[in-house]
Design an enzyme around this catalytic site. Structure first.
Site, PDB file in Angstrom:
ATOM      1  N   HIS A   1       0.824  -1.217   0.000  1.00 36.33           N
ATOM      2  CA  HIS A   1       0.000   0.000   0.000  1.00 36.33           C
ATOM      3  C   HIS A   1       0.860   1.270   0.000  1.00 36.33           C
ATOM      4  O   HIS A   1       0.384   2.340  -0.353  1.00 36.33           O
ATOM      5  CB  HIS A   1      -0.993   0.000   1.168  1.00 36.33           C
ATOM      6  CG  HIS A   1      -0.425   0.306   2.509  1.00 36.33           C
ATOM      7  ND1 HIS A   1      -0.036  -0.678   3.393  1.00 36.33           N
ATOM      8  CD2 HIS A   1      -0.181   1.481   3.137  1.00 36.33           C
ATOM      9  CE1 HIS A   1       0.417  -0.118   4.509  1.00 36.33           C
ATOM     10  NE2 HIS A   1       0.339   1.191   4.372  1.00 36.33           N
TER      11      HIS A   1
ATOM     12  N   GLU B   1      19.303   7.435   7.326  1.00 34.01           N
ATOM     13  CA  GLU B   1      18.725   8.581   8.045  1.00 34.01           C
ATOM     14  C   GLU B   1      18.508   8.209   9.512  1.00 34.01           C
ATOM     15  O   GLU B   1      18.196   7.069   9.836  1.00 34.01           O
ATOM     16  CB  GLU B   1      17.407   9.007   7.395  1.00 34.01           C
ATOM     17  CG  GLU B   1      16.750  10.221   8.036  1.00 34.01           C
ATOM     18  CD  GLU B   1      17.629  11.459   7.982  1.00 34.01           C
ATOM     19  OE1 GLU B   1      18.393  11.677   8.959  1.00 34.01           O
ATOM     20  OE2 GLU B   1      17.574  12.181   6.969  1.00 34.01           O
TER      21      GLU B   1
ATOM     22  N   THR C   1      18.964  17.121  11.894  1.00 34.68           N
ATOM     23  CA  THR C   1      20.406  17.343  11.969  1.00 34.68           C
ATOM     24  C   THR C   1      21.123  16.788  10.749  1.00 34.68           C
ATOM     25  O   THR C   1      20.699  15.807  10.158  1.00 34.68           O
ATOM     26  CB  THR C   1      21.001  16.674  13.232  1.00 34.68           C
ATOM     27  OG1 THR C   1      20.752  15.258  13.174  1.00 34.68           O
ATOM     28  CG2 THR C   1      20.371  17.241  14.492  1.00 34.68           C
TER      29      THR C   1
ATOM     30  N   ASP D   1      24.166  13.509  11.342  1.00 43.81           N
ATOM     31  CA  ASP D   1      23.637  12.950  12.584  1.00 43.81           C
ATOM     32  C   ASP D   1      24.811  12.567  13.480  1.00 43.81           C
ATOM     33  O   ASP D   1      25.691  11.811  13.075  1.00 43.81           O
ATOM     34  CB  ASP D   1      22.789  11.706  12.292  1.00 43.81           C
ATOM     35  CG  ASP D   1      21.493  12.054  11.584  1.00 43.81           C
ATOM     36  OD1 ASP D   1      20.999  13.178  11.766  1.00 43.81           O
ATOM     37  OD2 ASP D   1      20.973  11.193  10.845  1.00 43.81           O
TER      38      ASP D   1
ATOM     39  N   ASP E   1       0.036  -7.672   1.568  1.00 37.82           N
ATOM     40  CA  ASP E   1       0.506  -6.283   1.605  1.00 37.82           C
ATOM     41  C   ASP E   1       2.036  -6.261   1.700  1.00 37.82           C
ATOM     42  O   ASP E   1       2.610  -6.004   2.758  1.00 37.82           O
ATOM     43  CB  ASP E   1      -0.136  -5.564   2.801  1.00 37.82           C
ATOM     44  CG  ASP E   1       0.079  -4.059   2.766  1.00 37.82           C
ATOM     45  OD1 ASP E   1       0.522  -3.555   1.716  1.00 37.82           O
ATOM     46  OD2 ASP E   1      -0.212  -3.395   3.784  1.00 37.82           O
TER      47      ASP E   1
ATOM     48  N   SER F   1       4.037   2.679   8.273  1.00 40.22           N
ATOM     49  CA  SER F   1       3.656   1.683   7.273  1.00 40.22           C
ATOM     50  C   SER F   1       4.850   1.266   6.430  1.00 40.22           C
ATOM     51  O   SER F   1       5.648   2.100   5.991  1.00 40.22           O
ATOM     52  CB  SER F   1       2.567   2.248   6.358  1.00 40.22           C
ATOM     53  OG  SER F   1       1.345   2.360   7.033  1.00 40.22           O
TER      54      SER F   1
END
Length: 425
Positions: free
Chosen positions: A215, A230, A235, A238, A275, A371
């Site tokens: 989805h 990430e 910032t 990081d 899914d 999700s």
């Protein structure tokens, strides 16, 4: 003025494809059609096309058919794609994806040489398309030679053997904020929208593939980017203070489109069945950097049979404030038996063995924006901890973290065969 729709004229008189006369009614009201559909479980492509020609309109979302009292036989079709299985049983020649008994077996089991040779015997079309003479029950040779250990799959070599390694031992106990390098497989998807464009999660499973929810791919918003590495959107770079200050390498962004994604062919956006989706990165991820490395998949029977009381789910989804988090969060969620979970969703979805439930603990759950993200747990392999992905965030209550209302996850172990079949170097 009469409105013509296929063979039909108005909602009264109509003509069936075999030149009979009938009345245009809702499908649920046509007893002869309902009886025919219940008696015959499999249809060839030509038979499906023939059945569609009975359609004479719609009542809301329900199709209407030209109906009369004569039994439906489809005998007027010249070629019905009939075939005979190797054991001599009459059947129909259909695309492999339409032969659920064969397709589900291949999806759940490793395909070795014996199974591959057996499947070739069921081929029924030499035009280049993959069609099989669909049996009503699995051949004994397939059952006897089924192998749940997917390490024997030819594409298993595309998955890394060094996976599931967390680069930090300093983990926060009962905390929600993750440490730098704690979940190096965490990926996030960006869409072409102004408000919260980073709104789905994913997980890196190899240097070329990330795993996510179907989805997330079928979203109305245009998918533009996959980001790896990430941690905190606020910032750059990081960094984290420990004994000394350490900083991560810059995130890796990959321009992506829906064409780079492989969505499970049986994904149902209404019930959220199947899914699951893969995204192929346009170039290999740099997994030599400190903050990016893949998670493990449950390949062996032993890994698939492991059960836990609770799991870890991560993401940048909505927090208790209602806004998406700028920093990667984690939460420990208890497993919930499907039978208990099903009662919470009885009026919305029908749970299957391909799904699992976890959560329902007050204010601790996966939420909107999580999700597609991974549900994981650690296991010990050769004396060291590895992390394996067991679920994909799929569906949950509108109010996140609602007491006694768990979220639904796609079970990864049920789709390892599908994942491997759809990977390429």
């Amino acid at each position: 003025m009469a409105v013509l729709t296929g063979w039909a004229v108005d909602d009264t008189g109509c003509r069936t494809p075999d030149k009979g006369t009938g009345v245009c009614v809702r499908l649920s009201e046509c007893k002869t059609m309902i009886k025919f559909l219940k008696c015959k479980k499999m249809f060839s492509e030509k038979e499906k096309e023939a059945l569609r020609s009975y359609r004479c309109g719609f009542y809301h979302n329900e199709p209407k058919v030209c109906c009369n009292d004569d039994p439906i036989t489809l005998g007027w079709i010249v070629d019905t794609d009939q075939c005979r299985t190797p054991d001599g049983t009459d059947s129909v020649c259909v695309p492999l994806g339409d032969c659920k008994i064969m397709y589900n077996f291949i999806q759940a089991n490793a395909v070795n040489d014996i199974i591959r040779q057996t499947l070739r015997k069921y081929r029924c079309d030499n035009t280049g398309s993959l069609k099989v003479c669909c049996p009503t029950k699995l051949p004994a040779v397939l059952i006897e030679n089924r192998i749940r250990d997917h390490t024997q799959h030819p594409n298993a070599k595309l998955l890394p053997t060094d996976c599931g390694n967390s680069a930090t031992d300093d983990k926060i106990v009962n905390g929600n904020v993750t440490n730098l390098f704690e979940f190096p497989w965490a990926a996030v998807l960006k869409y072409e929208k102004k408000i919260n464009p980073w709104s789905c999660g994913a997980s890196l499973i190899s240097e070329r593939y990330v795993l996510t929810a179907a989805h997330c791919i079928m979203s109305q918003n245009k998918l533009t980017t996959v980001r790896l590495g990430e941690h905190d959107f606020n910032t750059d770079p990081d960094c984290q203070e420990s004994v000394k200050k350490i900083c991560a390498d810059p995130p890796q962004d990959f321009e992506i489109s829906k064409e780079d994604a492989i969505v499970h062919p049986d994904y149902n956006p209404t019930t959220f069945q199947n899914d699951i989706a893969l995204i192929r990165l346009p170039k290999p991820a740099n997994t030599s950097v400190y903050s990016v490395s893949p998670v493990c998949l449950p390949l062996t029977e032993a890994e698939k049979s492991l059960t836990y009381d609770d799991y870890t789910v991560i993401g940048w989804g909505a927090t208790e404030t209602g806004f998406a988090s700028r920093i990667l969060l984690k939460v420990r969620v208890p497993q919930v038996e499907n039978a208990i979970c099903a009662s919470k969703y009885a009026d919305k979805v029908q749970l299957t063995d391909n799904q699992m439930c976890a959560g329902g603990k007050n204010e601790q759950d996966s939420c909107a924006g999580d999700s597609g993200g991974p549900l994981t747990n650690e296991y010990i392999l050769n004396g060291s901890f590895k992390t394996i992905q067991y679920g994909i965030v799929s569906l949950g209550p509108k109010i996140c973290g609602k007491e006694d209302f768990p979220a639904i996850y796609t079970r990864v172990d049920k789709y390892v065969g599908w994942i491997l079949e759809n990977m390429k170097p």
